[in-house]
Design a protein around this motif. Sequence first.
Motif, mmCIF file in Angstrom:
data_model
loop_
_atom_site.group_PDB
_atom_site.id
_atom_site.type_symbol
_atom_site.label_atom_id
_atom_site.label_comp_id
_atom_site.label_asym_id
_atom_site.label_seq_id
_atom_site.Cartn_x
_atom_site.Cartn_y
_atom_site.Cartn_z
ATOM 1 N N SER A 1 -51.279 -81.223 91.297
ATOM 2 C CA SER A 1 -51.185 -81.539 92.529
ATOM 3 C C SER A 1 -49.808 -82.466 92.679
ATOM 4 O O SER A 1 -49.083 -82.619 93.535
ATOM 5 N N ALA A 2 -49.495 -83.163 91.273
ATOM 6 C CA ALA A 2 -48.486 -84.186 91.337
ATOM 7 C C ALA A 2 -46.988 -83.151 91.019
ATOM 8 O O ALA A 2 -45.937 -83.920 91.054
ATOM 9 N N HIS A 3 -47.071 -82.032 90.610
ATOM 10 C CA HIS A 3 -46.028 -81.219 90.347
ATOM 11 C C HIS A 3 -45.782 -80.037 91.465
ATOM 12 O O HIS A 3 -45.214 -79.052 90.999
ATOM 13 N N LEU A 4 -45.927 -80.283 92.575
ATOM 14 C CA LEU A 4 -46.013 -78.969 93.599
ATOM 15 C C LEU A 4 -44.662 -78.878 94.039
ATOM 16 O O LEU A 4 -44.055 -80.101 94.474
ATOM 17 N N ARG A 5 -44.200 -77.851 94.059
ATOM 18 C CA ARG A 5 -42.901 -77.622 94.523
ATOM 19 C C ARG A 5 -42.955 -77.317 95.883
ATOM 20 O O ARG A 5 -41.801 -77.600 96.639
ATOM 21 N N GLY A 6 -43.773 -76.416 96.359
ATOM 22 C CA GLY A 6 -44.087 -75.952 97.487
ATOM 23 C C GLY A 6 -44.951 -74.577 97.560
ATOM 24 O O GLY A 6 -45.969 -74.749 96.669
ATOM 25 N N THR A 7 -44.730 -73.805 98.578
ATOM 26 C CA THR A 7 -45.990 -73.017 98.782
ATOM 27 C C THR A 7 -45.216 -71.633 99.049
ATOM 28 O O THR A 7 -44.054 -71.527 99.736
ATOM 29 N N LEU A 8 -45.733 -70.403 98.557
ATOM 30 C CA LEU A 8 -45.396 -69.063 98.855
ATOM 31 C C LEU A 8 -46.354 -68.298 99.585
ATOM 32 O O LEU A 8 -47.525 -68.790 99.636
ATOM 33 N N THR A 9 -46.132 -67.396 100.276
ATOM 34 C CA THR A 9 -47.175 -66.499 100.787
ATOM 35 C C THR A 9 -47.345 -65.295 99.917
ATOM 36 O O THR A 9 -46.473 -64.696 99.105
ATOM 37 N N ALA A 10 -48.620 -64.796 99.674
ATOM 38 C CA ALA A 10 -48.997 -63.882 98.900
ATOM 39 C C ALA A 10 -48.286 -62.547 99.085
ATOM 40 O O ALA A 10 -48.018 -61.722 98.182
ATOM 41 N N GLY A 11 -48.483 -61.875 100.428
ATOM 42 C CA GLY A 11 -48.280 -60.525 100.717
ATOM 43 C C GLY A 11 -49.652 -59.937 101.228
ATOM 44 O O GLY A 11 -50.722 -60.483 101.181
ATOM 45 N N PHE A 12 -49.522 -58.719 101.956
ATOM 46 C CA PHE A 12 -50.614 -58.256 102.616
ATOM 47 C C PHE A 12 -50.988 -56.828 102.011
ATOM 48 O O PHE A 12 -50.126 -56.077 101.781
ATOM 49 N N PRO A 13 -52.222 -56.565 101.710
ATOM 50 C CA PRO A 13 -53.398 -57.531 101.594
ATOM 51 C C PRO A 13 -53.146 -58.499 100.287
ATOM 52 O O PRO A 13 -52.404 -58.340 99.584
ATOM 53 N N SER A 47 -42.047 -65.886 99.689
ATOM 54 C CA SER A 47 -43.126 -64.973 99.501
ATOM 55 C C SER A 47 -43.312 -64.766 97.797
ATOM 56 O O SER A 47 -42.122 -65.084 97.225
ATOM 57 N N LEU A 48 -44.287 -64.050 97.352
ATOM 58 C CA LEU A 48 -44.397 -63.919 95.810
ATOM 59 C C LEU A 48 -43.378 -62.549 95.551
ATOM 60 O O LEU A 48 -43.013 -62.728 94.444
ATOM 61 N N ALA A 49 -42.766 -62.007 96.643
ATOM 62 C CA ALA A 49 -41.934 -61.004 96.408
ATOM 63 C C ALA A 49 -40.586 -61.559 96.272
ATOM 64 O O ALA A 49 -39.606 -60.935 95.439
ATOM 65 N N ASP A 50 -40.289 -62.943 96.499
ATOM 66 C CA ASP A 50 -39.054 -63.716 95.964
ATOM 67 C C ASP A 50 -39.103 -64.324 94.795
ATOM 68 O O ASP A 50 -38.022 -64.708 94.649
ATOM 69 N N LEU A 51 -40.086 -64.396 94.219
ATOM 70 C CA LEU A 51 -40.436 -65.220 93.137
ATOM 71 C C LEU A 51 -39.512 -64.577 91.755
ATOM 72 O O LEU A 51 -38.931 -65.267 91.126
ATOM 73 N N PRO A 52 -39.674 -63.249 91.511
ATOM 74 C CA PRO A 52 -39.521 -62.595 90.225
ATOM 75 C C PRO A 52 -37.730 -62.671 90.275
ATOM 76 O O PRO A 52 -37.224 -62.757 89.346
ATOM 77 N N GLY A 53 -37.083 -62.326 91.308
ATOM 78 C CA GLY A 53 -35.710 -62.474 91.342
ATOM 79 C C GLY A 53 -35.139 -63.727 90.970
ATOM 80 O O GLY A 53 -33.816 -64.033 90.330
ATOM 81 N N SER A 54 -35.811 -64.555 91.830
ATOM 82 C CA SER A 54 -35.455 -65.999 91.562
ATOM 83 C C SER A 54 -35.659 -66.395 90.136
ATOM 84 O O SER A 54 -34.698 -67.409 89.327
ATOM 85 N N LEU A 55 -36.350 -66.183 89.326
ATOM 86 C CA LEU A 55 -36.950 -66.309 88.066
ATOM 87 C C LEU A 55 -36.077 -65.785 87.083
ATOM 88 O O LEU A 55 -35.188 -66.399 86.249
ATOM 89 N N LEU A 56 -35.514 -64.399 87.388
ATOM 90 C CA LEU A 56 -34.332 -63.838 86.809
ATOM 91 C C LEU A 56 -32.964 -64.485 86.626
ATOM 92 O O LEU A 56 -32.354 -64.814 86.041
ATOM 93 N N ALA A 57 -32.702 -64.974 88.124
ATOM 94 C CA ALA A 57 -31.535 -65.793 88.311
ATOM 95 C C ALA A 57 -31.431 -66.954 87.486
ATOM 96 O O ALA A 57 -30.401 -67.395 86.975
ATOM 97 N N SER A 58 -32.537 -67.788 87.496
ATOM 98 C CA SER A 58 -32.888 -68.968 86.681
ATOM 99 C C SER A 58 -32.365 -68.825 85.469
ATOM 100 O O SER A 58 -32.041 -69.735 84.679
#
Length: 371
Positions: free
Chosen positions: A69-81, A17-28
């Motif tokens: 479209s040529a550089h898609l890594r995958g999809t994430l979910t936004a969260g609700f709402p 999810s989008l909630a999982d992206l920030p921590g992953s960016l920090l780690a990178s």
Amino acid sequence: MPPAAPVPYVPAYGTASLADLPGSLLASLGLPGAARLALEPAARVCLFLVDGLGAELLAAHPGAAPFLSAHLRGTLTAGFPSSTPISLATLGTGAPPGEHGMLGSQLAVPGEGRLFNCLRWVPPVDPEVWQPLPTVYERMAAAGVEPVYVAPAWFDGTGLTRAVYRGMRHWAADSVDERVEAVRRALRETSFVTVYYGEVDRAGHFHGWGGGEWLEQVAVVDRMAERIAEALPPGAVLYVTADHGMVNASDKVDVDLRPDLREGVLMLGGEARARHVYTSPGAAGAVLETWREVLRGRAWVVTREEAVAAGWFGRRVRREWLGRIGDVVAVPYGECVIVASAGEPVESSMIGYHGSLTSAEQNVPLAEIRR
């Protein structure tokens, strides 16, 4: 027999999810963070946030954005709402809505009998009280990284910006050219930059996604991403994602023309695809029954407790945020929206909407370009 109702597309909190992206960016970047997305290390990161560019929308029109479209890594979910202020807070904190408290676009201020608009930030409330979690940008700054936020000048100092971008240096840039140049300069000075573009969402709202105006804006985004990628210094990476997708509405239920839907309702919050319904004392049961009957086959209508238990807002909702959620939560699917033509005339006239628990609104792309 009528067809079975679809199942809510519950966000993938904790995995994708989008909630999982920030921590992953920090780690990178070599900073403390939960690396749930397993992003590869990078010397510098640029996050390009495109308002309204859902993954299914992009997949339906790959020719409008061949570079992305040529550089898609995958999809994430936004969260609700699945809407902008909620997703911005999720990206800003690395936490799901149940933790950061931005649980809808318009929410009740508990104990005050009034609605608060989290996008326009009116009436004013203290951003650090409404959204008190430390931001990932504050964590970056504490670790010696000075993150930069490239966005229109008028964003600077707004309540929403202060709530979700605390710790960022705001670099004003209004045009596409100004934003590309600002990113180029910022990446010389710091190792983390976020750049925002909102016109895809605007075109979708007022002209419908998939139409000519919308396709033009997607093409602008594609070229903008390509230009930013060309400007990346060695060892840098560009990630492109969105805050939500969108659907075009053809079935509008107007609460202001339905006295039965107003009976027992004190305040109507949320938005057209994710309504928070705040009821008069003792009326919650009757309101739930009426709304379920009227919206049968068009919306999921549940109690606050059912929405929380189903994990719509995350694995838990902090106790102090529960009063912000409607006594009844009504979430349309298909092409249905719940509008209020008298109270929300502009929003009620739109074509494209988002906020619900459908894959078209939840799934957002994650593109990756490295240098």
